[in-house]
Design a protein around this motif. Structure first.
Motif, short mmCIF file in Angstrom:
data_model
loop_
_atom_site.label_atom_id
_atom_site.label_comp_id
_atom_site.label_asym_id
_atom_site.label_seq_id
_atom_site.Cartn_x
_atom_site.Cartn_y
_atom_site.Cartn_z
N ILE A 520 7.44 4.65 -2.49
CA ILE A 520 6.33 5.50 -2.02
C ILE A 520 5.87 4.91 -0.68
O ILE A 520 5.50 3.73 -0.63
CB ILE A 520 5.17 5.49 -3.03
N PRO A 521 5.87 5.70 0.39
CA PRO A 521 5.50 5.14 1.70
C PRO A 521 4.02 4.77 1.78
O PRO A 521 3.17 5.51 1.26
CB PRO A 521 5.82 6.28 2.68
N LEU A 522 3.72 3.65 2.38
CA LEU A 522 2.32 3.23 2.54
C LEU A 522 1.96 3.24 4.03
O LEU A 522 2.79 2.95 4.88
CB LEU A 522 2.13 1.82 1.96
N GLY A 523 0.70 3.55 4.31
CA GLY A 523 0.22 3.53 5.69
C GLY A 523 -0.19 2.13 6.09
O GLY A 523 -0.06 1.19 5.30
N PRO A 524 -0.71 1.98 7.31
CA PRO A 524 -1.04 0.66 7.85
C PRO A 524 -2.08 -0.10 7.03
O PRO A 524 -2.08 -1.33 6.99
CB PRO A 524 -1.57 0.95 9.25
N THR A 525 -2.97 0.63 6.35
CA THR A 525 -3.99 -0.09 5.58
C THR A 525 -3.58 -0.26 4.12
O THR A 525 -4.39 -0.64 3.27
CB THR A 525 -5.34 0.67 5.62
N GLY A 526 -2.33 0.05 3.81
CA GLY A 526 -1.83 -0.14 2.45
C GLY A 526 -2.07 1.06 1.55
O GLY A 526 -1.74 1.05 0.38
N LYS A 527 -2.67 2.14 2.13
CA LYS A 527 -2.90 3.34 1.32
C LYS A 527 -1.64 4.21 1.33
O LYS A 527 -0.87 4.19 2.28
CB LYS A 527 -4.07 4.15 1.90
#
Ligand code: AMP
Length: 548
Positions: A520-527
Motif C-alpha cells: 500500500i503506497p504511503l505519502g511523505p508523512t507516512g499516511k
C-alpha cells in the motif's frame, strides 16, 4: 452611526408565519408512513406546530434543549422543526442509515432527552434504547400509540391534541441554535454542525434567488432529499417563505412512488441526489412515461453525470439545476444555472456546462488554494483546495470537535473553511469539483468512512495494511473497494476478510470487492497515499458491472 431600522430578529418561525398570512391554503401533501396521502395547509401546519410548542413546554423543553428526530419527510416532521425551533429548542436530525452503534454515539453526543420517530424505526429504537441513556421519552408519529417497549412513549397526535396555540415563538437572539446535523468525520467521530436561526433564514433567501432555485408561490416542490440530510437542503424554510405547495414522499423513495406523486400532485420542481434521479430516469424510459408538470430537477450531494443531465434535458425537456454544497454550508454553495453568455452556446456545450457545479450563491465566497494556502488562479485549469466563507457556513463543530484553533474553530487563514474538495474555478466563476482530499466514499448520496473500515480490517488475521477507496459504480456513484497488504507469509482470503467485517459495519458499507496488493503506497508523512491509489484503481471494474 447606527441605522435606524427596526430590530427584527431573523428567526425561522417567520417563514411559517409568512405562509400562514399570505398563502394559508397552500398545501403540504405527505405520503404518510402508514400509507394514505395526507393533506394539510400552512394555516393548519402553523396551528399544529404551535400546539406542539405548547406540549414541549409542558414536557419542560426549553431554549437550547435538543430535540431529536429519526424520521422521514412528512408534514409532522416539519411541524416538529417549527414547534421546537419556534421556542428556541434545537432539532437534532438523525440519519437512520447509520450503523446502530454510530446512531447511539450521535444521539448521546447531541444530548436530546426527547426523540420523535416514525413507526418504521420502532424495532431499531427498541433494540438500542438501553444505550440511549439520555433519552427520557419517545414520541411516535401516529394517531394512536402502537404496541412498543419504548420507555415513556406517546403518540404524536395525542401529544398535541387540544393543546392551546398561545406559546410565543421567536423573541430570542437570531444567533440562537436551531438545528444540529452530524456529518461523517474524516478522522475520529462524526461532527455536529449547529445551524442558527439567522443562518437558516439567510440561507433560505440565498438559495432562492432568481438565478439560483428561483421558486415561487405557484411552484410545487417534491422534497426527496431527506430532512435528516444537511438541513433538508433548507426546503422546509424556503417552501413556507415562498408559499409554494410542498410534497413529502415519506418512506417511499422508489421511482414508481415518486413518479406517482409527481403526476398526482403537479410537482414542478424536485430535489434529490443523482442516484434517485438516475433511477427515476430509468423507470420513465422503461415505461415510456413523461411527466406533465415537472419543469426542473435540483441535483446535488454528488456530481450530476453528463448522461443524467442529457436524459433529463434532451429526452424529457426537464431542466437540470446542478448544485454543490455540504452539511457545513447549510448546505448550498453553488447553483448551476447558466449565465447569459452560456445560454447562447450549443446544446451540447450547455449540457456539458451543467455537469459543472455552478457559481457561488450570494453569501458564499469561494477560494482555491494550494497546500500552503496561497490562492491559485481562477482559470478553469488549476486545481486546488476549495475554501469557503459566509454567514451560513460552519466556523466550529458542536462541543468543539475537530478544532484546529485555540478558540475552538476549524477555520483557516482569513476565516475560510476547508471543504475537503479539490476543484477548479473558471473565469466566469463556475466551479468544477475534480477530486476529494477528504478520505470518504459517497455512495448513493450517503457517506461511508474508509478509515473506519480500514481500522477494523487491520484487526483481521494476516493483514499488515489496509486501504479503502471509492470505485466507480453506475448506480451508486461510488462503492467501497478494499485493498489489503498481507503480513509476510500470510494470505488472508477475500471471504474471510468480508466475514470479519460482517456485523461490525452497516451492511451497505461492506466493500464490493477485495484486492490483495503487494504494497500500500504511503505519502511523505507516512499516511496512506489515497490519491495514488485512486489513480491506480481509477478504472477498476467491480464484480457484476460489465463494461463499466
Ligand atoms: P454532505 O455534507 O453530505 O452534503 O457532503 C458534501 C460533499 O459532497 C461535498 O464536500 C462534496 O465532496 C460532495 N458533493 C456535494 N455536491 C456535489 C456535487 N454537485 N458534485 C460533486 N460532489 C458533490
Amino acid at each position: 452611526m447606527q441605522g435606524l431600522m427596526q430590530d427584527w430578529p431573523l428567526t425561522v418561525d417567520r417563514a411559517l408565519a409568512h405562509a400562514r398570512a399570505l398563502n394559508p391554503r397552500r398545501e403540504i401533501v405527505t405520503r404518510s408512513v402508514e400509507g394514505p396521502i395526507v393533506r394539510e395547509n400552512y394555516a393548519q401546519m402553523w396551528d399544529r406546530s404551535k400546539q406542539l410548542s405548547h406540549a414541549l413546554g409542558e414536557l419542560g423543553v426549553t431554549l437550547g434543549d435538543r430535540v431529536a428526530t429519526l424520521a422521514w419527510n412528512t408534514a409532522r416532521h416539519m411541524e416538529t422543526w417549527y414547534g421546537a425551533m419556534g421556542i428556541g429548542a434545537v432539532v437534532h436530525t438523525l440519519n437512520p442509515r447509520l450503523h446502530p452503534e454510530q446512531l447511539v454515539w450521535i444521539v448521546t453526543h447531541g444530548g436530546a432527552e426527547t426523540l420523535f420517530t416514525d413507526l418504521t424505526f420502532l424495532p431499531l429504537l427498541e433494540k438500542i434504547q438501553d444505550h440511549l441513556t439520555l433519552v427520557k421519552r419517545f414520541v411516535v408519529y401516529a394517531d394512536v400509540l402502537p404496541a412498543t417497549t419504548l420507555r415513556n412513549a406517546v403518540a404524536y397526535e395525542k401529544l398535541i391534541e387540544g393543546r392551546p396555540l398561545d406559546t410565543p415563538w421567536g423573541q430570542f437572539d437570531e444567533q440562537t441554535a436551531a438545528g444540529l446535523c452530524y456529518t461523517s468525520g474524516t478522522t475520529g467521530q462524526p461532527k455536529g454542525v449547529l445551524y442558527s436561526h439567522r443562518s437558516n433564514l439567510l440561507h433560505a433567501m440565498a438559495v432562492n434567488q432568481g438565478d439560483a432555485w428561483g421558486l415561487r408561490a405557484k411552484d410545487c416542490v417534491l422534497a426527496v432529499v431527506p430532512m435528516f440530510h444537511a438541513n433538508g437542503w433548507t426546503l422546509p424554510f424556503v417552501a413556507p417563505m415562498t408559499g409554494m405547495k410542498m410534497v413529502m414522499p415519506g418512506a417511499k423513495l422508489d421511482p414508481q412512488s415518486l413518479y406517482e406523486l409527481i403526476e398526482a400532485e403537479g410537482v414542478t420542481m424536485a430535489a434529490g441526489v443523482p442516484t434517485i434521479w438516475a433511477a427515476l430516469v430509468a423507470y420513465m424510459q422503461a415505461n415510456k412515461l413523461k411527466p406533465r408538470t415537472l419543469e426542473r430537477v435540483l441535483v446535488g450531494g454528488a456530481a450530476a453525470s453528463e448522461n443524467l443531465v442529457r436524459a433529463f434535458e434532451a429526452d424529457f425537456g426537464i431542466e437540470v439545476t446542478h448544485a454543490w454544497g455540504m452539511t457545513e454550508m447549510s448546505p448550498g454553495g453553488t447553483s448551476g444555472t447558466l449565465c447569459p453568455i452560456m445560454i447562447e452556446r450549443s446544446h451540447d456545450e450547455r449540457i456539458r456546462q451543467k455537469t459543472r457545479q455552478g457559481r457561488a450563491l450570494f453569501t458564499v465566497e469561494m477560494r482555491i488554494a494550494d497546500d500552503d494556502g496561497a490562492e491559485v488562479a481562477h482559470d478553469g485549469q488549476t486545481p486546488g483546495r476549495l475554501l469557503v466563507r459566509g454567514p451560513a457556513i460552519s466556523k466550529a463543530y458542536f462541543r468543539g470537535e475537530g478544532a484546529r484553533n485555540p478558540d475552538g474553530t476549524v477555520l483557516e487563514a482569513d476565516g475560510f473553511f476547508d471543504t475537503g474538495d479539490i476543484a477548479t474555478i473558471d473565469e466566469a466563476g463556475y466551479l468544477h469539483i475534480t477530486d476529494r482530499a477528504k478520505d470518504l466514499i459517497k455512495s448513493g448520496g450517503e457517506w461511508i468512512s474508509s478509515i473506519e473500515i480500514e481500522n477494523i480490517v487491520l484487526g483481521a488475521p494476516g493483514v499488515a495494511c489496509a486501504a479503502v477507496i471509492g470505485a466507480k459504480h453506475p448506480k451508486w456513484d461510488e462503492r467501497p473497494l478494499l485493498l489489503v497488504e498481507a503480513k509476510a507469509g500470510a494470505a488472508p482470503a477475500r471471504d474471510a476478510l468480508l466475514a470479519f467485517l460482517d456485523g461490525k459495519i452497516a451492511k451497505w458499507w461492506m466493500p464490493d470487492d477485495v484486492v490483495m496488493v503487494e504494497k500500500i503506497p504511503l505519502g511523505p508523512t507516512g499516511k496512506i497515499d489515497k490519491l495514488a491509489l485512486r489513480k491506480q484503481f481509477g478504472d477498476y471494474v467491480l464484480p457484476g458491472i460489465g463494461g463499466n
